[in-house]
Design an enzyme around this catalytic site. Structure first.
Site, PDB file in Angstrom:
ATOM      1  N   THR A  27       0.838  -1.208   0.000  1.00 42.28           N
ATOM      2  CA  THR A  27       0.000   0.000   0.000  1.00 42.28           C
ATOM      3  C   THR A  27       0.868   1.252   0.000  1.00 42.28           C
ATOM      4  O   THR A  27       0.761   2.100  -0.896  1.00 42.28           O
ATOM      5  CB  THR A  27      -0.915  -0.002   1.252  1.00 42.28           C
ATOM      6  OG1 THR A  27      -1.694  -1.194   1.240  1.00 42.28           O
ATOM      7  CG2 THR A  27      -1.837   1.204   1.269  1.00 42.28           C
ATOM      8  N   LYS A  72       6.215   1.362  12.685  1.00 42.65           N
ATOM      9  CA  LYS A  72       6.108   1.661  14.127  1.00 42.65           C
ATOM     10  C   LYS A  72       6.376   0.431  14.984  1.00 42.65           C
ATOM     11  O   LYS A  72       6.890   0.546  16.089  1.00 42.65           O
ATOM     12  CB  LYS A  72       4.753   2.300  14.446  1.00 42.65           C
ATOM     13  CG  LYS A  72       3.547   1.418  14.528  1.00 42.65           C
ATOM     14  CD  LYS A  72       2.856   1.013  13.252  1.00 42.65           C
ATOM     15  CE  LYS A  72       2.492   2.051  12.274  1.00 42.65           C
ATOM     16  NZ  LYS A  72       1.448   1.677  11.327  1.00 42.65           N
ATOM     17  N   GLU A  94       8.720   9.911  10.070  1.00 34.23           N
ATOM     18  CA  GLU A  94       7.475  10.681  10.193  1.00 34.23           C
ATOM     19  C   GLU A  94       6.230   9.816   9.982  1.00 34.23           C
ATOM     20  O   GLU A  94       5.231   9.969  10.680  1.00 34.23           O
ATOM     21  CB  GLU A  94       7.489  11.841   9.175  1.00 34.23           C
ATOM     22  CG  GLU A  94       6.287  12.733   9.237  1.00 34.23           C
ATOM     23  CD  GLU A  94       6.074  13.363  10.602  1.00 34.23           C
ATOM     24  OE1 GLU A  94       6.826  14.269  10.950  1.00 34.23           O
ATOM     25  OE2 GLU A  94       5.156  12.940  11.330  1.00 34.23           O
ATOM     26  N   GLY A 133       0.227   8.520  10.141  1.00 34.22           N
ATOM     27  CA  GLY A 133       0.252   8.588   8.678  1.00 34.22           C
ATOM     28  C   GLY A 133       0.866   9.861   8.134  1.00 34.22           C
ATOM     29  O   GLY A 133       2.051  10.128   8.322  1.00 34.22           O
ATOM     30  N   GLY A 179      -7.404  -0.106   2.565  1.00 35.61           N
ATOM     31  CA  GLY A 179      -5.945  -0.031   2.772  1.00 35.61           C
ATOM     32  C   GLY A 179      -5.536   0.665   4.061  1.00 35.61           C
ATOM     33  O   GLY A 179      -4.378   1.026   4.233  1.00 35.61           O
ATOM     34  N   LYS A 191       2.544   3.462  18.430  1.00 40.24           N
ATOM     35  CA  LYS A 191       2.728   4.860  18.014  1.00 40.24           C
ATOM     36  C   LYS A 191       2.874   5.757  19.245  1.00 40.24           C
ATOM     37  O   LYS A 191       3.704   6.675  19.261  1.00 40.24           O
ATOM     38  CB  LYS A 191       1.535   5.319  17.173  1.00 40.24           C
ATOM     39  CG  LYS A 191       1.442   4.618  15.829  1.00 40.24           C
ATOM     40  CD  LYS A 191       0.096   4.895  15.168  1.00 40.24           C
ATOM     41  CE  LYS A 191      -0.028   4.166  13.847  1.00 40.24           C
ATOM     42  NZ  LYS A 191      -1.411   4.130  13.343  1.00 40.24           N
TER      43      LYS A 191
END
Ligand code: NDP
Ligand code: HSE
Length: 438
Positions: free
Chosen positions: A15, A109, A133, A138, A191, A209
């Site tokens: 993806t 992550k 980042e 996202g 996705g 995260k």
């Protein structure tokens, strides 16, 4: 403009990898113009079983594809972009890239939440950098915000909708009455979900995260396994409905708070927010993070938290920031990453102080409410509101209680006592209420 192109090696063409390949190809001229030199994708490592499909997808020129790691590492590349996901073998691939003097960009992550400090230290040792980042929220530039834009602040609270899949599912359930399974299925097709969606719905993805964000926000070291998490898979529609009646919306929140004593509290759980809170309005796969810091006060970061192009946006910006030279310099000079910090002093969960929503199924008879409130009073828990609909005398009915601020340990003790009362049936429900400043 210099002719010397920056060579990129990409691992994983799923993806996000597909989006990165597309963006690098389609915007090659723009990026070359901005950087003053071209960025060139030189190899894409995919698995043997995916090679034919990757060639057919035309996401990147077929000649760039390889299923041979030796061939991949033989190329002249300055940056390795890891978008395959998972801890192994990506820990080995990322280490190999760093040891060979290449910078790394990753959205992984899981890897950073477990081995971040070790990999950041390895990058330092080899005079290269890791940009990450896309690993949290996202496409939202929250990592740069914490590292660079809020460099002048001390952060004391971070409240994040960090999982797009869960936020999408909760939105479909609460606003469109869609069943949980249908919403999860749609999130996978769009996705947003991880390869293993239990990582999303269990809260584990958000916990990973949060460990990365909290480490950066507080200048400390927290690994994913230290973040307690509760997902959305056990959330009942009844509680979403009662919450709405009382003016609350439910969100899966990752919360990191630092007290004046330096103790850090971290956790991921479904929480009630006032319906007029800005975070309550974040719907679909979007993410948002409210940050409380001393000089700026309350700031809010919002955007697409998952999906091909939003995530590719963050990854490609990382590539360009490394290629420009400023990011590696900042990585080397600023003491920001968790390899340079001590492990966090974590607040024991029972000492967390908050307001809570409680629901019990109580026998609709005289004296029941007195028993419930007595158990709460024995633990010095003060009640702010109570709701019971008028119905079913002699049967079990849902009774909802909203508390004032209480230590979670006291609440747990009171709820254990309430659960054992003869007039109570089933499992009591406890949901944290979060009151953020406007
Ligand atoms: P996908 O599963 O869509 O893509 C990963 C790709 O990498 C797959 O094609 C997979 O192949 C391939 N792959 C796995 N192992 C290897 C290997 N050893 N060598 C070469 N290729 C390999 O995942 P996503 O693109 O969604 O996610 C990639 C990373 O980005 C993950 O770390 C994820 O957590 C992160 N991320 C994803 C977001 C999203 O919205 N999807 C948002 C933010 C971060 P195969 O299909 O055969 O397994
Ligand atoms: N599965 C993740 C989510 C992708 O739904 O938020 C972004 O990390």
């Amino acid at each position: 403009m210099s002719d010397k192109a920056i060579g990129i090696g990409l691992i994983g063409l799923g993806t996000v990898g597909g989006g990165v390949g597309k963006l690098l190809t389609e915007q090659a001229n723009l990026f070359a113009q901005r950087l003053g030199r071209p960025v060139e994708l030189r190899r894409v490592l995919v698995r043997t079983q995916d090679l034919a499909a990757a060639k057919a997808s035309k996401l990147v020129p077929a000649a760039l594809l390889t299923d041979d790691a030796e061939d991949f590492f033989k190329q002249d590349t300055a940056i390795v972009v890891e978008l395959a996901g998972g801890v192994n073998p990506m820990r080995q691939f990322v280490s190999r890239a760093l040891e060979s003097g290449r910078h790394v960009v990753t959205a992984n992550k899981s890897l950073l939440a477990k081995h971040g400090p070790e990999l950041f230290a390895l990058a330092r040792k080899h005079n290269v950098s890791i940009a990450f980042e896309a690993s949290c929220a996202g496409g939202i530039p929250i990592i740069y915000t914490l590292q660079f834009s809020l460099l002048s602040n001390r952060v004391h609270g971070l409240y994040g909708i960090l999982n797009g899949t869960c936020n999408y599912i909760l939105t479909q359930m609460t606003r469109h009455n869609q069943p949980y399974d249908t919403a999860l299925d749609a999130a996978q097709k769009l996705g947003y979900a991880e390869a293993d969606p239990t990582l999303d719905v269990s809260g584990a993805d958000a916990a990973q995260k949060l460990s990365i964000l909290a480490s950066l926000a507080f200048g400390t070291r927290i690994v994913g396994e230290q973040v307690p998490c509760e997902g959305i898979d056990k959330l009942e529609l009844a509680d979403i409905g009662f919450g709405k009646e009382m003016g609350y919306d439910v969100k899966l929140l990752g919360i990191a708070e630092r007290g004046d004593d330096g103790k850090v509290s971290v956790g991921v759980r479904p929480c009630f927010l006032r319906a007029d809170d800005l975070l309550a309005d974040v719907t679909g796969p979007f993410n948002a993070i409210s940050v409380l810091s001393d000089a700026l006060g309350h700031s809010l970061y919002y955007g697409a938290g998952a999906g091909r192009m939003p995530t590719a946006s963050a990854v490609v910006s990382d590539i360009l920031n490394i290629a420009s030279g400023w990011y590696p310099q900042a990585f080397a000079q600023l003491r920001l990453t968790p390899d340079l910090h001590e492990p966090a002093a974590l607040l024991p969960a029972e000492q967390l102080v908050s307001r809570f929503y409680l629901r019990v199924n109580a026998m609709d008879l005289p004296g029941t409410m007195a028993q419930v409130t007595t158990a709460l009073a024995e633990h010095e828990i003060s009640i702010s509101a109570v709701m019971q609909h008028e119905r079913n005398e002699g049967q079990h009915v849902p009774v909802v209680v909203i508390t004032h601020e209480v230590a979670q340990g006291d609440l747990n003790a009171a709820m254990a006592k309430i659960a054992g009362l003869d007039c109570i049936a089933g499992r009591p429900v406890v949901i944290r209420i979060v009151d953020l400043p406007h």
